[in-house]
Design a protein around this motif. Structure first.
Motif, PDB file in Angstrom:
ATOM      1  N   PRO A 316      -1.695 -95.732  -6.320  1.00  0.00           N
ATOM      2  CA  PRO A 316      -0.844 -94.647  -5.839  1.00  0.00           C
ATOM      3  C   PRO A 316      -1.341 -94.024  -4.545  1.00  0.00           C
ATOM      4  O   PRO A 316      -0.596 -93.268  -3.904  1.00  0.00           O
ATOM      5  CB  PRO A 316      -0.902 -93.642  -6.996  1.00  0.00           C
ATOM      6  CG  PRO A 316      -2.227 -93.887  -7.636  1.00  0.00           C
ATOM      7  CD  PRO A 316      -2.461 -95.355  -7.512  1.00  0.00           C
ATOM      8  N   GLU A 317      -2.564 -94.326  -4.154  1.00  0.00           N
ATOM      9  CA  GLU A 317      -3.071 -93.812  -2.882  1.00  0.00           C
ATOM     10  C   GLU A 317      -2.487 -94.608  -1.721  1.00  0.00           C
ATOM     11  O   GLU A 317      -2.125 -94.036  -0.691  1.00  0.00           O
ATOM     12  CB  GLU A 317      -4.600 -93.876  -2.857  1.00  0.00           C
ATOM     13  CG  GLU A 317      -5.214 -93.238  -1.627  1.00  0.00           C
ATOM     14  CD  GLU A 317      -6.717 -93.128  -1.703  1.00  0.00           C
ATOM     15  OE1 GLU A 317      -7.285 -92.311  -0.956  1.00  0.00           O
ATOM     16  OE2 GLU A 317      -7.335 -93.859  -2.508  1.00  0.00           O
ATOM     17  N   GLU A 320       2.613 -94.136  -1.955  1.00  0.00           N
ATOM     18  CA  GLU A 320       2.860 -92.835  -2.572  1.00  0.00           C
ATOM     19  C   GLU A 320       4.010 -92.863  -3.574  1.00  0.00           C
ATOM     20  O   GLU A 320       4.077 -92.006  -4.466  1.00  0.00           O
ATOM     21  CB  GLU A 320       3.127 -91.779  -1.494  1.00  0.00           C
ATOM     22  CG  GLU A 320       1.908 -91.472  -0.631  1.00  0.00           C
ATOM     23  CD  GLU A 320       2.166 -90.343   0.349  1.00  0.00           C
ATOM     24  OE1 GLU A 320       3.277 -89.771   0.320  1.00  0.00           O
ATOM     25  OE2 GLU A 320       1.253 -90.036   1.146  1.00  0.00           O
ATOM     26  N   GLN A 323       3.068 -92.614  -7.164  1.00  0.00           N
ATOM     27  CA  GLN A 323       2.615 -91.360  -7.749  1.00  0.00           C
ATOM     28  C   GLN A 323       3.650 -90.758  -8.692  1.00  0.00           C
ATOM     29  O   GLN A 323       3.342 -89.845  -9.466  1.00  0.00           O
ATOM     30  CB  GLN A 323       2.252 -90.366  -6.637  1.00  0.00           C
ATOM     31  CG  GLN A 323       1.082 -90.825  -5.784  1.00  0.00           C
ATOM     32  CD  GLN A 323       0.695 -89.828  -4.690  1.00  0.00           C
ATOM     33  OE1 GLN A 323       1.032 -88.649  -4.773  1.00  0.00           O
ATOM     34  NE2 GLN A 323      -0.028 -90.296  -3.681  1.00  0.00           N
ATOM     35  N   ASP A 324       4.856 -91.266  -8.665  1.00  0.00           N
ATOM     36  CA  ASP A 324       5.929 -90.800  -9.541  1.00  0.00           C
ATOM     37  C   ASP A 324       5.884 -91.611 -10.839  1.00  0.00           C
ATOM     38  O   ASP A 324       6.011 -92.834 -10.836  1.00  0.00           O
ATOM     39  CB  ASP A 324       7.278 -90.990  -8.849  1.00  0.00           C
ATOM     40  CG  ASP A 324       8.419 -90.271  -9.566  1.00  0.00           C
ATOM     41  OD1 ASP A 324       8.449 -90.281 -10.820  1.00  0.00           O
ATOM     42  OD2 ASP A 324       9.290 -89.714  -8.868  1.00  0.00           O
ATOM     43  N   ARG A 328       6.405 -95.880 -12.060  1.00  0.00           N
ATOM     44  CA  ARG A 328       5.473 -96.696 -12.842  1.00  0.00           C
ATOM     45  C   ARG A 328       6.124 -97.144 -14.149  1.00  0.00           C
ATOM     46  O   ARG A 328       5.938 -98.284 -14.586  1.00  0.00           O
ATOM     47  CB  ARG A 328       4.181 -95.916 -13.104  1.00  0.00           C
ATOM     48  CG  ARG A 328       3.492 -95.444 -11.816  1.00  0.00           C
ATOM     49  CD  ARG A 328       2.073 -94.968 -12.041  1.00  0.00           C
ATOM     50  NE  ARG A 328       1.953 -93.848 -12.952  1.00  0.00           N
ATOM     51  CZ  ARG A 328       2.132 -92.576 -12.627  1.00  0.00           C
ATOM     52  NH1 ARG A 328       2.476 -92.246 -11.374  1.00  0.00           N
ATOM     53  NH2 ARG A 328       1.975 -91.608 -13.526  1.00  0.00           N
ATOM     54  N   HIS A 477      -7.333 -95.683  -8.400  1.00  0.00           N
ATOM     55  CA  HIS A 477      -7.271 -94.564  -7.456  1.00  0.00           C
ATOM     56  C   HIS A 477      -6.679 -93.315  -8.124  1.00  0.00           C
ATOM     57  O   HIS A 477      -5.813 -92.631  -7.565  1.00  0.00           O
ATOM     58  CB  HIS A 477      -6.463 -94.964  -6.216  1.00  0.00           C
ATOM     59  CG  HIS A 477      -7.072 -96.094  -5.461  1.00  0.00           C
ATOM     60  ND1 HIS A 477      -7.870 -95.915  -4.357  1.00  0.00           N
ATOM     61  CD2 HIS A 477      -7.038 -97.441  -5.678  1.00  0.00           C
ATOM     62  CE1 HIS A 477      -8.288 -97.091  -3.916  1.00  0.00           C
ATOM     63  NE2 HIS A 477      -7.807 -98.031  -4.712  1.00  0.00           N
ATOM     64  N   THR A 478      -7.189 -93.003  -9.302  1.00  0.00           N
ATOM     65  CA  THR A 478      -6.673 -91.861 -10.056  1.00  0.00           C
ATOM     66  C   THR A 478      -7.040 -90.524  -9.424  1.00  0.00           C
ATOM     67  O   THR A 478      -6.503 -89.490  -9.827  1.00  0.00           O
ATOM     68  CB  THR A 478      -7.183 -91.901 -11.504  1.00  0.00           C
ATOM     69  OG1 THR A 478      -8.618 -91.918 -11.504  1.00  0.00           O
ATOM     70  CG2 THR A 478      -6.670 -93.143 -12.227  1.00  0.00           C
ATOM     71  N   VAL A 480      -6.095 -89.339  -6.737  1.00  0.00           N
ATOM     72  CA  VAL A 480      -4.947 -88.729  -6.048  1.00  0.00           C
ATOM     73  C   VAL A 480      -3.898 -88.227  -7.037  1.00  0.00           C
ATOM     74  O   VAL A 480      -2.900 -87.632  -6.615  1.00  0.00           O
ATOM     75  CB  VAL A 480      -4.284 -89.716  -5.067  1.00  0.00           C
ATOM     76  CG1 VAL A 480      -5.312 -90.243  -4.070  1.00  0.00           C
ATOM     77  CG2 VAL A 480      -3.605 -90.867  -5.802  1.00  0.00           C
ATOM     78  N   MET A 481      -4.130 -88.430  -8.322  1.00  0.00           N
ATOM     79  CA  MET A 481      -3.165 -88.016  -9.326  1.00  0.00           C
ATOM     80  C   MET A 481      -3.569 -86.676  -9.937  1.00  0.00           C
ATOM     81  O   MET A 481      -4.765 -86.410 -10.120  1.00  0.00           O
ATOM     82  CB  MET A 481      -3.055 -89.077 -10.432  1.00  0.00           C
ATOM     83  CG  MET A 481      -2.708 -90.464  -9.918  1.00  0.00           C
ATOM     84  SD  MET A 481      -1.154 -90.504  -8.979  1.00  0.00           S
ATOM     85  CE  MET A 481       0.015 -90.221 -10.321  1.00  0.00           C
ATOM     86  N   TYR A 518       0.317 -90.863 -18.339  1.00  0.00           N
ATOM     87  CA  TYR A 518      -0.397 -91.265 -17.130  1.00  0.00           C
ATOM     88  C   TYR A 518       0.084 -92.612 -16.584  1.00  0.00           C
ATOM     89  O   TYR A 518       0.449 -92.718 -15.419  1.00  0.00           O
ATOM     90  CB  TYR A 518      -1.904 -91.340 -17.405  1.00  0.00           C
ATOM     91  CG  TYR A 518      -2.517 -90.072 -17.950  1.00  0.00           C
ATOM     92  CD1 TYR A 518      -1.962 -88.820 -17.677  1.00  0.00           C
ATOM     93  CD2 TYR A 518      -3.664 -90.119 -18.745  1.00  0.00           C
ATOM     94  CE1 TYR A 518      -2.542 -87.658 -18.178  1.00  0.00           C
ATOM     95  CE2 TYR A 518      -4.251 -88.969 -19.232  1.00  0.00           C
ATOM     96  CZ  TYR A 518      -3.687 -87.735 -18.963  1.00  0.00           C
ATOM     97  OH  TYR A 518      -4.260 -86.601 -19.455  1.00  0.00           O
ATOM     98  N   PRO A 520      -1.470 -95.443 -15.486  1.00  0.00           N
ATOM     99  CA  PRO A 520      -2.072 -95.792 -14.194  1.00  0.00           C
ATOM    100  C   PRO A 520      -1.896 -97.263 -13.823  1.00  0.00           C
ATOM    101  O   PRO A 520      -2.074 -97.646 -12.670  1.00  0.00           O
ATOM    102  CB  PRO A 520      -3.552 -95.466 -14.412  1.00  0.00           C
ATOM    103  CG  PRO A 520      -3.740 -95.591 -15.891  1.00  0.00           C
ATOM    104  CD  PRO A 520      -2.474 -95.138 -16.524  1.00  0.00           C
TER     105      PRO A 520
END
Length: 557
Positions: A316-317, A320, A323-324, A328, A477-478, A480-481, A518, A520
């Motif tokens: 998600p980094e 972007e 990030q939603d 995912r 890259h969690t 950024v969450m 989550y 991820p």
């Protein structure tokens, strides 16, 4: 049909403070066979998929290297053959202090290293301190120490290891800095094997130097000295052949076969041809489509229990849109994992609902995989405003893994699934040892990728903690969450729970959050890997950890 399946994996027999001592070794005292018998060969030849990197297990990181070092070295704890459970090895028993921060190991007596030096408590502490005191490039090379013990002596606050004391010749006390479900289990890992202090000193074992993207190793790395059933006789790099011979000073039963030869044959189809020609006696990870044909030719396919996870990682980094949660979830619904399992993975493979296999304590039996639902995937993408989503989706080449026998075919299937719901896919591939792992872990170069994990031992932390516990250094890259720090803290807290039942419940709750809140990455499948040996081979016990030892193997003439 002679396909053999290993027995189901038992739950971990020893964990954290719930155990006060361990039973005596169950080593078979009936004798290891007569390698001089006229009806048996004196050599077992195994087709290896890759060359070893180094023979000092502290610096090893790959399965092909560990397959060899495992025959030469042993640790304080071992793995019960055919399971993922720990058992006594060089320590006959162990017991924690009341606070769980000091562990007393009662050592096997009368053991010597293959150079004749004694194995005793002083040797244990020398080894532990040697690993802890790595400097410079040695710290970079000792990846397993970093994974499981944290930092080194120059950063003691980050280290699980504190110190070691030899209270008498057969008693070593290892002090740690915090409670964790992984200790003392991690002492069963090959990287933490016991080696001769005299040989380590003479071979300048810690003198590792960085060279480009890799390392150069000192003299000791080609002359390892352990206590295992075999010793390294030669490594013919020109012919890609490693020869081991029986350790005459081994404390246990003599190896059933005098010599083991590893022939490096990178191509799987070539390994099969060599087996058919009789020039090797076995090899690992035969292609599932070949299993029946191998059996029909008179070989034995040994099927291990699935102790692994294949997943699609997400970054998600880098992208972007990921990030939603709806995006995912859309990807999860888009993937036809059931069809993949049925058409590309071996019999016994299962669609994964979470990031740990069913045998591991903390598995949540109430969770179901996201169902294949391309219509719902499109709805979620529309709700998120991502009908035109583009993903850079990568897969590795020049590799076959237990959880991923044919990376490109798996990737191709998923590309079709993603494109069917309107996602544009930019396909990227790179050799496994030619930059792919670095691009995933160090460089964050892809939006999505295929990767997996075979457990090192039977604990949820070995899966979930490896993936997500370090907030600032994980492939997903969690950081950024908004939930990344909470997940990291919850995993560290769960690992420190002493009561086994409470710890299991905590991991079950985390697994539910990983699925529902989550997500991820997308858990794909658990797949039972196999290895194949000729019909002349007996005595091989397949390991769900792919951690076989060969000292019980015989080969008929």
């Amino acid at each position: 049909m002679r396909l053999k399946r290993t027995a189901p994996i038992a739950l971990m027999a020893v964990a954290a403070l719930s155990i006060s001592a361990c039973a005596e070794s169950e080593r078979d005292d009936s004798g290891g066979g007569d390698s001089g018998s006229s009806d048996l060969k004196d050599t077992f030849t195994f087709g290896a998929a890759g060359a070893p990197d180094v023979f000092d297990p502290l610096y090893a990181t790959d399965g092909e290297t560990f397959r060899i070092t495992r025959q030469i070295h042993q640790g304080l704890l071992g793995i019960t053959p055919g399971t993922a459970d720990i058992q006594p090895e060089l320590a006959e028993s162990w017991e924690p202090s009341e606070d769980g921060l000091s562990w007393t190991f009662s050592l096997r007596e009368g053991v010597t290293f293959s150079d004749g030096e004694p194995f005793d408590a002083e040797a244990v502490c020398y080894n532990m301190d040697r690993m802890y005191n790595q400097e410079g490039a040695g710290q970079q090379a000792a990846e397993y120490w970093t994974y499981f013990f944290g930092s080194f002596s120059d950063d003691p606050e980050g280290s699980l290891y504190d110190s070691c004391e030899a209270t008498d010749e057969s008693t070593a006390v290892i002090n740690i800095t915090r409670n964790t479900s992984s200790f003392p289990t991690i002492l069963s890992l090959d990287s933490f094997s016991m080696q001769s202090p005299a040989a380590l000193e003479a071979g300048d074992a810690n003198n590792v130097q960085a060279q480009g993207e890799g390392f150069t190793y000192p003299e000791y790395s080609t002359n390892p000295v352990g206590v295992g059933p075999y010793v390294l006789e030669s490594y013919d790099q020109a012919n890609q052949t490693i020869t081991l011979t029986a350790n005459e000073s081994y404390y246990g039963d003599a190896p059933a076969t005098q010599n083991i030869v590893f022939r490096v044959i990178p191509d799987e189809s070539t390994r099969r041809q060599e087996l058919q020609a009789g020039s090797i006696d076995g090899y690992d990870l035969p292609n599932p489509v070949d299993w029946q044909g191998l059996e029909d030719d008179g070989n034995t396919v040994e099927i291990r229990d699935a102790f692994n996870i294949l997943y699609m990682g997400l970054n998600p980094e880098r992208n972007e849109a990921l990030q939603d949660l709806r995006v995912r979830q859309a990807i999860a619904h888009a993937l036809n994992r059931e069809q993949l399992v049925q058409t590309q993975l071996p019999e016994g493979a299962q669609v994964a609902s979470q990031f740990i296999p069913e045998a591991v304590s903390g598995y949540n039996p109430d969770l179901e995989p996201y169902p294949y639902d391309p219509d719902r995937a499109q709805e979620l993408l529309a709700e998120a405003g991502q009908e035109d989503l583009t993903l850079t989706f990568a897969f590795p080449t020049e590799v076959s893994r237990p959880y991923m026998p044919d990376p490109q075919r798996i990737h191709d299937a998923f590309v079709q699934d993603l494109e069917a719901v309107g996602i544009t896919v930019e396909v990227v591939s790179k050799p496994w040892n030619g930059g792919y792992l670095d691009d995933v872990s160090a460089n964050g170069a892809y939006d999505a990728w295929l990767l997996g994990w075979t457990g090192d031992y039977n604990a949820a932390d070995n899966f979930l903690g490896t993936f997500f516990s370090n907030l600032n250094q994980n492939d997903f890259h969690t950081s950024v969450m908004p939930w990344g720090e909470t997940l990291s803290q919850d995993l560290q807290a769960a690992d420190a729970i002493v009561d086994e039942g409470e710890r299991e419940a905590a991991y079950q709750e985390i697994n539910a959050q990983l699925r529902d809140e989550y997500l991820p990455g997308i858990p794909i499948s658990h797949s039972p890997p196999a290895l194949v040996v000729s019909g002349d081979v007996e005595g091989l016990t397949p390991s769900p950890l792919t951690a076989e030892t060969f000292d019980t193997v015989t080969v008929s003439q």
